[in-house]
Design an enzyme around this catalytic site. Structure first.
Site, mmCIF file in Angstrom:
data_model
loop_
_atom_site.group_PDB
_atom_site.id
_atom_site.type_symbol
_atom_site.label_atom_id
_atom_site.label_comp_id
_atom_site.label_asym_id
_atom_site.label_seq_id
_atom_site.Cartn_x
_atom_site.Cartn_y
_atom_site.Cartn_z
ATOM 1 N N SER A 117 28.947 14.084 -6.027
ATOM 2 C CA SER A 117 27.639 14.145 -6.678
ATOM 3 C C SER A 117 27.242 15.602 -6.953
ATOM 4 O O SER A 117 27.965 16.326 -7.638
ATOM 5 C CB SER A 117 26.610 13.406 -5.805
ATOM 6 O OG SER A 117 25.423 13.137 -6.520
ATOM 7 N N ASP A 169 27.268 2.910 -10.682
ATOM 8 C CA ASP A 169 26.521 4.016 -10.086
ATOM 9 C C ASP A 169 25.132 4.128 -10.715
ATOM 10 O O ASP A 169 25.006 4.445 -11.893
ATOM 11 C CB ASP A 169 27.294 5.321 -10.289
ATOM 12 C CG ASP A 169 26.756 6.474 -9.442
ATOM 13 O OD1 ASP A 169 25.546 6.485 -9.169
ATOM 14 O OD2 ASP A 169 27.549 7.360 -9.075
ATOM 15 N N HIS A 200 26.968 4.479 -5.928
ATOM 16 C CA HIS A 200 27.067 5.924 -5.670
ATOM 17 C C HIS A 200 27.593 6.115 -4.260
ATOM 18 O O HIS A 200 26.817 6.329 -3.317
ATOM 19 C CB HIS A 200 25.686 6.565 -5.864
ATOM 20 C CG HIS A 200 25.722 8.055 -6.028
ATOM 21 N ND1 HIS A 200 26.400 8.678 -7.042
ATOM 22 C CD2 HIS A 200 25.154 9.047 -5.288
ATOM 23 C CE1 HIS A 200 26.235 9.988 -6.947
ATOM 24 N NE2 HIS A 200 25.494 10.238 -5.875
#
Length: 219
Positions: A117, A169, A200
């Site tokens: 991320s 996600d 995620h």
């Protein structure tokens, strides 16, 4: 020289390679620590895992709350407006960790960067601009935040890369992962793009794939 605080997991024998793995927004270096035994890497690979902790800063999209973050995110639209100076500061801090591994006797071509991320955005910036050849880059559920400003190094033109993303996600939409791959390809890189039926996060199938890839590039 002051370094970011890190969790370090040493191999059974003296390390001959290193993986520097960056966590996501609001997490810590402990986030990916449990994955190391799950990777099941051969002892002969002698990999040192380094999990740095991001600094505590106010994050605009979270109401200015102070939390671990590699840079401030100013808006959550598809373009992800971010604090460019902070992402560069974080990239410089990760570069310092790479240099420390070299000082410890690890060849740069045995050092791999990974990021999840927000940490992946910093890993992109750091790896592609670094002036010595690295072993590889793992970009996990992330985006190429500095695609308009990134000054690419000739040393890592052939950098092995995997780009992994969850098909569902809700935090970093898969479109951002695909966009990163398209930009990388336009620059002449050859990233391997992989998707998983997840949100995620990371999933068991992905961990197995990461293990095999690490064994290929560091084995």
């Amino acid at each position: 020289m002051s370094y970011l605080p890190c969790i370090e997991i040493e191999p059974e024998q003296p390390a001959t390679s290193a993986v520097i793995w960056l966590h996501g927004l609001g997490a810590s270096g402990h986030d990916f620590e449990p994955i190391v035994p799950e990777l099941g890497l051969p002892e002969s690979m002698a990999v040192r895992f380094v999990f740095p902790h991001a600094p505590q800063i106010p994050v605009t999209i979270n109401g200015g709350m102070v939390m671990p973050a590699w840079y401030d995110i100013l808006s959550m639209d598809i373009d992800r407006k971010i604090d460019q100076s902070q992402i560069m500061q974080s990239a410089n801090a990760i570069t310092a960790l790479i240099e420390r591994e070299i000082e410890r006797g690890i060849d740069s071509q045995r050092i791999l960067l990974a990021g999840f991320s927000q940490g992946g955005a910093v890993a992109y910036q750091t790896a592609l601009s670094y002036d010595k050849p690295l072993a590889g880059l793992m970009a996990l559920s992330t985006y190429l935040a500095t695609h308009e400003t990134l000054e690419r190094s000739e040393a890592n033109r052939q950098l092995p890369m995997i780009v992994d993303h969850g098909m569902y996600d809700p935090v970093v939409p898969e479109a951002l992962g695909k966009h990163a791959v398209a930009v990388l390809q336009s620059w002449g890189y050859a990233p391997e793009y992989r998707t998983y039926p997840m949100e995620h996060q990371v999933c068991p199938q992905q961990i197995g794939d990461i293990s095999r890839w690490l064994q290929k590039v560091l084995g």
